[in-house]
Write a protein that holds these residues in place. Structure first.
Motif, PDB file in Angstrom:
ATOM      1  N   GLU A  37      12.208 -24.328 105.534  1.00 46.56           N
ATOM      2  CA  GLU A  37      11.449 -23.741 104.417  1.00 46.56           C
ATOM      3  C   GLU A  37      11.558 -24.063 103.031  1.00 46.56           C
ATOM      4  OE1 GLU A  37      10.489 -18.919 103.988  1.00 46.56           O
ATOM      5  OE2 GLU A  37      12.121 -19.569 105.001  1.00 46.56           O
ATOM      6  N   LEU A  38      10.890 -24.305 102.550  1.00 43.82           N
ATOM      7  CA  LEU A  38      10.776 -25.337 100.557  1.00 43.82           C
ATOM      8  C   LEU A  38      11.024 -24.324  99.450  1.00 43.82           C
ATOM      9  CD1 LEU A  38       9.248 -28.751 100.782  1.00 43.82           C
ATOM     10  CD2 LEU A  38      11.908 -28.127 101.786  1.00 43.82           C
ATOM     11  N   ASP A  39      10.314 -23.001 100.077  1.00 38.12           N
ATOM     12  CA  ASP A  39      10.168 -22.381  99.489  1.00 38.12           C
ATOM     13  C   ASP A  39       9.294 -20.788 100.015  1.00 38.12           C
ATOM     14  OD1 ASP A  39      10.466 -20.834  96.561  1.00 38.12           O
ATOM     15  OD2 ASP A  39       9.423 -22.374  95.583  1.00 38.12           O
ATOM     16  N   ARG A  40       9.784 -19.306  99.485  1.00 44.52           N
ATOM     17  CA  ARG A  40       9.561 -17.892  99.848  1.00 44.52           C
ATOM     18  C   ARG A  40       8.924 -17.055  98.610  1.00 44.52           C
ATOM     19  NH1 ARG A  40      12.253 -14.206 104.100  1.00 44.52           N
ATOM     20  NH2 ARG A  40      12.515 -16.120 104.846  1.00 44.52           N
ATOM     21  N   LEU A  41       7.463 -17.645  98.064  1.00 43.51           N
ATOM     22  CA  LEU A  41       6.948 -17.125  97.554  1.00 43.51           C
ATOM     23  C   LEU A  41       6.701 -15.934  97.339  1.00 43.51           C
ATOM     24  CD1 LEU A  41       5.256 -20.233  95.919  1.00 43.51           C
ATOM     25  CD2 LEU A  41       7.872 -19.171  95.068  1.00 43.51           C
ATOM     26  N   GLU A  42       6.272 -14.281  96.792  1.00 43.09           N
ATOM     27  CA  GLU A  42       6.085 -13.281  96.736  1.00 43.09           C
ATOM     28  C   GLU A  42       4.228 -13.248  95.931  1.00 43.09           C
ATOM     29  OE1 GLU A  42       6.655  -8.820  96.089  1.00 43.09           O
ATOM     30  OE2 GLU A  42       7.943  -9.494  95.669  1.00 43.09           O
ATOM     31  N   LEU A  43       3.415 -12.709  97.079  1.00 39.95           N
ATOM     32  CA  LEU A  43       2.420 -13.139  96.463  1.00 39.95           C
ATOM     33  C   LEU A  43       2.088 -11.380  95.784  1.00 39.95           C
ATOM     34  CD1 LEU A  43       0.152 -13.419 100.335  1.00 39.95           C
ATOM     35  CD2 LEU A  43       1.365 -15.155  98.263  1.00 39.95           C
ATOM     36  N   LYS A  44       0.496 -11.674  94.681  1.00 37.10           N
ATOM     37  CA  LYS A  44       0.270 -10.293  93.938  1.00 37.10           C
ATOM     38  C   LYS A  44      -0.265  -9.741  94.312  1.00 37.10           C
ATOM     39  CE  LYS A  44       4.340 -11.726  91.679  1.00 37.10           C
ATOM     40  NZ  LYS A  44       5.604 -11.151  92.052  1.00 37.10           N
ATOM     41  N   PRO A  45      -0.418  -7.628  94.174  1.00 40.48           N
ATOM     42  CA  PRO A  45      -1.860  -7.856  94.329  1.00 40.48           C
ATOM     43  C   PRO A  45      -2.108  -8.052  94.251  1.00 40.48           C
ATOM     44  CG  PRO A  45      -0.114  -6.372  94.303  1.00 40.48           C
ATOM     45  CD  PRO A  45       0.426  -7.018  93.755  1.00 40.48           C
ATOM     46  N   GLU A  46      -4.543  -7.633  93.871  1.00 40.39           N
ATOM     47  CA  GLU A  46      -5.287  -8.469  93.490  1.00 40.39           C
ATOM     48  C   GLU A  46      -6.680  -7.235  93.103  1.00 40.39           C
ATOM     49  OE1 GLU A  46      -6.573 -11.916  94.179  1.00 40.39           O
ATOM     50  OE2 GLU A  46      -5.599 -13.319  92.691  1.00 40.39           O
ATOM     51  N   GLY A  47      -5.911  -6.292  93.941  1.00 41.01           N
ATOM     52  CA  GLY A  47      -7.216  -5.178  93.845  1.00 41.01           C
ATOM     53  C   GLY A  47      -7.667  -5.593  95.209  1.00 41.01           C
ATOM     54  N   GLU A  48      -8.015  -4.727  96.229  1.00 41.84           N
ATOM     55  CA  GLU A  48      -9.669  -4.481  97.232  1.00 41.84           C
ATOM     56  C   GLU A  48      -8.481  -4.888  98.108  1.00 41.84           C
ATOM     57  OE1 GLU A  48     -12.889  -6.655  96.865  1.00 41.84           O
ATOM     58  OE2 GLU A  48     -13.552  -4.970  96.897  1.00 41.84           O
ATOM     59  N   ASP A  49      -6.750  -5.006  98.018  1.00 44.92           N
ATOM     60  CA  ASP A  49      -5.419  -4.896  99.786  1.00 44.92           C
ATOM     61  C   ASP A  49      -5.908  -6.190  99.511  1.00 44.92           C
ATOM     62  OD1 ASP A  49      -5.372  -2.118 100.185  1.00 44.92           O
ATOM     63  OD2 ASP A  49      -7.158  -1.814 100.915  1.00 44.92           O
ATOM     64  N   VAL A  50      -6.351  -7.298  98.237  1.00 46.14           N
ATOM     65  CA  VAL A  50      -5.472  -8.474  98.648  1.00 46.14           C
ATOM     66  C   VAL A  50      -4.961  -8.847  98.056  1.00 46.14           C
ATOM     67  CG1 VAL A  50      -6.946 -11.055  97.724  1.00 46.14           C
ATOM     68  CG2 VAL A  50      -8.208  -9.405  99.003  1.00 46.14           C
ATOM     69  N   HIS A  51      -3.971  -9.512  98.247  1.00 46.67           N
ATOM     70  CA  HIS A  51      -2.383 -10.052  97.637  1.00 46.67           C
ATOM     71  C   HIS A  51      -2.671 -11.627  97.660  1.00 46.67           C
ATOM     72  CE1 HIS A  51      -0.953  -6.579  98.950  1.00 46.67           C
ATOM     73  NE2 HIS A  51      -1.505  -6.688  99.829  1.00 46.67           N
TER      74      HIS A  51
END
Length: 666
Positions: free
Chosen positions: A37-51
């Motif tokens: 595992e090279l990196d672990r990046l947090e996803l951001k909420p974009e609305g309609e429960d999409v990250h």
């Protein structure tokens, strides 16, 4: 909704995933081998429960997976655990097959990180969609069901490295075999990536059928080492030979199984949304596999539609067969033929003209729905299978049922004034006895599955001619060959779509195993070297006859009235003496003979003479001045002046009599 999955651009990759109840989501990026595992990046909420997150600098071939955190409460349908690496539900490729490991099913805080045990999704730019091509398969044609892995595993003409793959189906030897059989479309048993049920590895077994998917788009690397391009090229090669491709897809459950199963993808992202739960919080199990996909959820519905469009646009497949299809039509757990997903598939601009086939049963409440899917869905017809088996087994009072099945099963599909049959007729399929085993084994022999012969159906409507499994006795072998011919002839004489499972045309056996899903070995691998070539020639002759006489493959229901200006009824049902079958004949429990007389083009008729009795019998066909009866297939040298053999189906075609120069009938 925004595009989900990994979208590759020249600048980088955008990762997007849907979850309505996760508190945090990450994308894990791995090295080129998928090991570190090279990196672990947090996803951001974009609305309609999409990250989502765009990561610059990443390119085609990047290996990745998702992680999610939130409540861990399986009793409430919540399995969040950031130590579980999760496959992207929209993954289009994975770097290796799934293998079950105990840590995949470990409880939160009781197992290590699962990344070493999980395949990694591979981010790929999708190829340009193909131009939509017209269907090659039409209802009434011959579907050839095959298991990609077992079909060519032992084929002597296929290069060894290619055996058992999708690419092998494009080999000239395979295409020539399919053309010789007159196949309209191959139906590929599941080719998307699947995982073994957890009880199989300790038994030294593995799932050979693939009906245990993890996600829905990524192909299994064992079957498609060349990825989507391999499928695309094979479909194109089959299409060049005028053979369509139908994919058998599983949307009713996933390999995450029951509460004790592994957390691989949907469960770890949002099990409450992706799976149906009972009011008390337990996973619903309408499939017998431990979970049921919530096909009435809008996000699941769109995921299914996206999957189907994916295979049509990028591989030009002709259509789909839906495993345990009532699940797709369950709304709040109750089957509805007008369910949003079923309607959306049939009405989608990309999918509307594709072949759609439902397996119309599951094991949930009111799960048997044969005949209850609307047009354009075709349906697997187990009533056909069972009635044909009962007739040839010798059960009493089956002549009327046989006639109904030969005529397209109007009792099932002719409701509400429907003029055509949606039946997919079959005598044997992947699930159950093979055609050869039907006439060889009276009981199942499933001990190789490791469940003490408890698995699989007990009522197979099968029989044996002599000692069960014995093949050395010439008379027994002759009787079994004859019974296979009779079953095949019945199938090819039936109106509606017909389906033949690969190898049944040349006598494949599973040694009596009627649930061989876990036998990725010689039990399911087709024995090309040992095939019964006489049976294969007979099957090819039947197929050629069916293609030559459209009255057999016509899907319209028979009426008994003239179908054209010739005044010949589209069907007449006769006794062996040529007289019309009367009420007493239909109700005679001892009757095992009938003639189906079909109106045929050119003012002629086609006679299908069925002798289900073990005794030979003289058949008489009604004569017409200026016409004569001739054998309809080159494999049957028929003389109506002599009795026809017992347990046989014979075809005769009525032609205008040949004229001599003097104008007299020759």
């Amino acid at each position: 909704m925004t595009q989900l999955g990994a979208t590759v651009t020249p600048e980088g990759i955008r990762f997007a995933v849907w979850s309505s109840s996760a508190r945090r989501l990450w994308v894990s990026i791995f090295d080129g081998n998928g090991a570190r595992e090279l990196d672990r990046l947090e996803l951001k909420p974009e609305g309609e429960d999409v990250h989502a997150l765009f990561v610059s600098g990443l390119a085609d071939g990047t290996r990745y997976g998702f992680r999610a955190d939130g409540d861990y409460a399986p009793e409430r349908g919540l399995w969040f655990d950031p130590d579980k690496l999760l496959t992207d539900p929209y993954a289009v490729e994975i770097d290796r097959p799934y293998q079950f490991h105990w840590r995949l099913a470990a409880k939160r805080n009781e197992g290590a990180d699962t990344a070493p045990s999980m395949p990694k999704a591979i981010a790929r730019p999708l190829p340009k969609p193909l131009a939509v091509k017209p269907l090659l398969f039409q209802p009434g044609g011959l579907i050839y069901e095959l298991n990609v892995g077992s079909f060519t595993k032992l084929h002597p003409d296929i290069p060894e490295a290619q055996r058992g793959t999708i690419a092998a189906l494009a080999h000239p030897a395979v295409i020539e075999h399919l053309k010789r059989l007159g196949v309209s479309a191959v139906e590929l048993m599941p080719i998307t990536a699947s995982i073994d049920e957890r009880h199989l590895p300790p038994l030294g077994l593995s799932n050979a059928w693939g009906y245990n998917p993890v996600t829905f788009m990524a192909l299994d690397p064992r079957l498609a080492p060349g990825g989507l391009k391999e499928l695309r090229d094979t479909v194109a090669a089959l299409r060049e030979a005028r053979i369509g491709t139908i994919l058998d897809l599983v949307f009713n459950h996933t390999g995450e199984s029951d509460r004790l199963g592994p957390t691989l993808s949907l469960r770890g992202l949002d099990a409450q949304a992706y799976y149906r739960h009972l009011p008390e919080g337990r996973l619903a199990n309408d499939t017998g596999t431990g979970n049921t996909v919530a096909c009435d959820h809008p996000v699941v519905r769109e995921m299914v539609l996206d999957t189907l469009r994916h295979f049509v646009r990028l591989a030009s497949v002709d259509g789909f067969r839906f495993d345990l299809a009532p699940v797709l039509g369950r709304v709040d757990g109750v089957f509805d033929p007008d369910a949003p997903l079923l309607q959306a598939i049939a009405g989608d601009p990309v999918l509307a003209d594709r072949v759609l086939i439902a397996e119309p049963w599951d094991i949930g409440p009111n799960g048997y729905q044969l005949g209850n899917f609307w047009q354009p869905y075709l349906e697997w017809n187990d009533r056909y299978r069972d009635d044909v088996r009962r007739f040839w087994r010798g059960d009493a009072g089956m002549v009327g049922a046989l006639a109904t099945r030969l005529a397209g099963s109007s009792d099932v599909f002719g409701t509400a004034g429907q003029p055509v049959s949606r039946s997919v007729n079959f005598v044997a399929a992947h699930d159950g006895m093979t055609l050869a085993d039907l006439v060889t084994y009276e009981r199942k022999h499933n001990t190789a599955n490791g469940e003490q012969n408890r698995d699989g159906h007990n009522d197979n409507l099968s029989w044996n001619n002599g000692v069960e499994g014995e093949t050395d006795d010439a008379e027994i072998a002759k009787a079994r060959f004859g019974d296979q011919c009779a079953l095949l002839a019945t199938l090819f004489a039936s109106r509606g779509t017909i389906m033949l499972t690969a190898g049944d045309e040349f006598g494949r056996t599973q040694q009596g195993n009627n649930n061989a899903y876990a036998q990725d070995n010689a039990i399911t691998w087709l024995d090309w070297a040992g095939r019964d070539e006489a049976l294969e020639r007979y099957t090819s002759a039947l197929s050629a006859m069916r293609r030559a006489f459209p009255a057999l493959s016509d899907t319209h229901f028979l009426t008994g009235k003239p179908s054209n200006a010739s005044a010949i009824p589209d069907v007449e049902w006769l006794t062996e003496t040529g007289a019309p079958l009367g009420e007493a004949d239909w109700n005679d429990p001892g009757r095992h003979r009938l003639v189906m007389m079909l109106g045929h083009s050119g003012d002629g008729r086609l006679a299908v003479m069925v002798n289900g009795d073990r005794r030979q019998c003289l058949f008489t066909l009604p004569a017409r001045e200026g016409f004569e009866w001739r054998p309809a297939t080159a494999t049957q040298a028929v003389d109506l002046a002599r009795p026809l053999p017992g347990r046989s189906v014979t075809f005769m075609i009525e032609r205008r009599a040949m004229q001599t120069r003097a104008g007299k009938a020759s």
